[in-house]
Write a protein that holds these residues in place. Structure first.
Motif: not given
Length: 86
Positions: A75, A77-78, A80-85
């Motif tokens: 995706h 946004w992947e 950003y999602k990885e950074k958030i995780r």
């Protein structure tokens, strides 16, 4: 009744390393999956070179596709999602 899982026994997605600098994935055999297209939902698709996959020792554990091509979706946004995780 048990659902059929076509991906059972196949490599997990994390075994494919994403190279953000060059925007491609590297498979467990060291080959590249190059970016091909983005769909309307914002998924980017990366595909392997079937000619290289045909002779790969990991083919059986990688893809069940008839044309011996591995496709990975990522995706937009992947990252950003990885950074958030983390």
């Amino acid at each position: 009744h048990r659902r059929f899982h076509p991906t059972r026994g196949l490599f997990e997605k994390w075994k494919f390393k994403y190279d953000s600098e060059h925007d491609h994935y590297i498979c467990p055999n060291g080959e590249k999956l190059l970016y091909t297209t983005t769909d309307r939902k914002g998924y980017r698709f990366y595909k392997s070179d079937p000619k290289k996959c045909t002779s790969c020792p990991f083919l059986e554990r990688c893809t069940r596709s008839k044309n011996h091509q591995k496709v990975i979706s990522r995706h937009i946004w992947e990252e950003y999602k990885e950074k958030i995780r983390q």
